[in-house]
Design a protein around this motif. Structure first.
Motif, short mmCIF file in Angstrom:
data_model
loop_
_atom_site.label_atom_id
_atom_site.label_comp_id
_atom_site.label_asym_id
_atom_site.label_seq_id
_atom_site.Cartn_x
_atom_site.Cartn_y
_atom_site.Cartn_z
N ALA A 174 0.81 -1.21 0.00
CA ALA A 174 0.00 0.00 0.00
C ALA A 174 0.85 1.27 0.00
N GLY A 175 2.17 1.12 0.05
CA GLY A 175 3.07 2.27 0.01
C GLY A 175 3.22 3.00 1.32
N VAL A 176 2.92 2.32 2.44
CA VAL A 176 3.03 2.97 3.75
C VAL A 176 4.48 3.31 4.08
N ALA A 177 5.41 2.46 3.67
CA ALA A 177 6.84 2.71 3.91
C ALA A 177 7.66 1.96 2.86
N PRO A 178 8.86 2.46 2.55
CA PRO A 178 9.70 1.81 1.54
C PRO A 178 10.56 0.69 2.11
N LEU A 179 10.52 0.51 3.43
CA LEU A 179 11.39 -0.47 4.08
C LEU A 179 10.58 -1.26 5.10
N VAL A 180 10.80 -2.58 5.11
CA VAL A 180 10.22 -3.43 6.15
C VAL A 180 11.36 -3.94 7.02
N ILE A 181 11.21 -3.81 8.32
CA ILE A 181 12.22 -4.31 9.27
C ILE A 181 11.63 -5.50 10.01
N THR A 182 12.30 -6.65 9.89
CA THR A 182 11.94 -7.81 10.70
C THR A 182 12.93 -7.88 11.86
N VAL A 183 12.46 -8.32 13.00
CA VAL A 183 13.33 -8.32 14.17
C VAL A 183 13.09 -9.56 15.00
N GLY A 184 14.16 -10.04 15.62
CA GLY A 184 14.06 -11.19 16.51
C GLY A 184 15.24 -12.12 16.36
N GLY A 185 15.74 -12.59 17.49
CA GLY A 185 16.86 -13.52 17.49
C GLY A 185 16.37 -14.96 17.36
N TYR A 221 17.67 -20.80 12.58
CA TYR A 221 17.29 -19.53 11.95
C TYR A 221 16.85 -18.54 13.03
N THR A 222 17.09 -17.27 12.76
CA THR A 222 16.53 -16.24 13.63
C THR A 222 15.11 -15.91 13.16
N GLU A 223 14.34 -15.31 14.05
CA GLU A 223 13.01 -14.86 13.67
C GLU A 223 13.09 -13.82 12.56
N ALA A 224 14.07 -12.92 12.68
CA ALA A 224 14.21 -11.87 11.67
C ALA A 224 14.53 -12.45 10.29
N ALA A 225 15.43 -13.43 10.24
CA ALA A 225 15.81 -14.03 8.96
C ALA A 225 14.65 -14.81 8.34
N SER A 226 13.93 -15.56 9.16
CA SER A 226 12.80 -16.31 8.60
C SER A 226 11.70 -15.37 8.15
N GLY A 227 11.54 -14.25 8.87
CA GLY A 227 10.56 -13.25 8.45
C GLY A 227 10.94 -12.61 7.13
N LYS A 228 12.21 -12.31 6.97
CA LYS A 228 12.67 -11.73 5.72
C LYS A 228 12.44 -12.69 4.56
N ALA A 229 12.76 -13.96 4.77
CA ALA A 229 12.57 -14.96 3.70
C ALA A 229 11.10 -15.07 3.32
N THR A 263 18.37 -9.80 16.33
CA THR A 263 18.62 -9.79 17.76
C THR A 263 17.32 -9.47 18.47
N GLY A 264 17.29 -9.75 19.76
CA GLY A 264 16.09 -9.49 20.53
C GLY A 264 15.38 -10.76 20.92
N SER A 265 15.24 -10.98 22.23
CA SER A 265 14.56 -12.17 22.73
C SER A 265 13.23 -11.83 23.38
#
Length: 210
Positions: free
Chosen positions: A75-86, A93-101, A118-120
């Motif tokens: 929808a064009g809300v932002a040009p970047l998505v940040i996934t986070v989690g160790g 796999y980290t949560e962030a990496a699996s989210g990115k995939a 990172t982040g637990s």
């Protein structure tokens, strides 16, 4: 007649109980109110709070959050998505990496996704995201999590120096039943009160994943 010491003690206890009920009840109402907000105001980044993943496959809770983030990106809300989690002990796999995939598999370009691996718990995740955004000159974020998690994540993000608002998922186990909704509100009420009192995370298990 002068009140006895025991009467004064009774009044103090009753007053404390009333104050506690008002405080808890008022916080629960705020958790419910913010859970209903969907703010699609443009931001520098869409931040997806992590949840459990299984060998790189997001859990149903995490998938619902990622699906919402993908919708916001489209929808064009932002040009970047940040996934986070160790990752938990023994995970590959980290949560962030699996989210990115997951997001890449669903049409979000990889160079428009930042995995903060990172982040637990919620607090550590938010702090890691805030640091990564500052390094890139970014300051505003729309936060994606479960509805009941919205007020606490927004509070923590603003405390970390971000301009933050929320657009939570409306699908997934967190919103399926009245029981899960009540449980989420009760849990988040306690977690938010604990954070406001101590500025530490409550470290509830679902923060690191469900």
């Amino acid at each position: 007649m002068v009140p006895t010491v025991s009467l004064w003690i009774g009044r103090l206890i009753a007053g404390a109980v009333v104050i506690g009920i008002v405080l808890v009840g008022g916080t629960a109402v705020r958790v419910w109110q913010v859970a209903r907000i969907d703010d699609y105001t443009p931001a520098d980044a869409i931040v997806v709070l992590g949840a459990a993943q299984y060998s790189g496959t997001p859990s149903s809770v995490f998938e619902a959050r990622l699906y919402q983030a993908g919708r916001l990106y489209a929808a064009g809300v932002a040009p970047l998505v940040i996934t986070v989690g160790g990752k938990q002990e023994g995970d590959l796999y980290t949560e962030a990496a699996s989210g990115k995939a997951y997001l890449e598999d669903n049409g979000v370009p990889g160079d428009h996704i930042l995995a903060v691996e990172t982040g637990s718990d919620t607090l550590r995740s938010i702090e890691a995201v805030a640091a990564a955004m500052r390094e890139r000159g970014l300051s505003s974020a729309v936060l994606v999590s479960d509805p009941w998690h919205s007020l606490r994540t927004r509070t923590m993000a603003r405390d970390a120096g971000l301009s933050a608002w929320t657009a939570p998922t409306r699908t997934g186990p967190a919103v399926y039943t009245r029981e899960s909704q009540f449980h989420g509100i009760a849990r988040e009420t306690g977690a938010l009160l604990w954070y406001q009192l101590t500025h530490f995370s409550a470290d509830f298990p679902y923060e690191a994943g469900q």
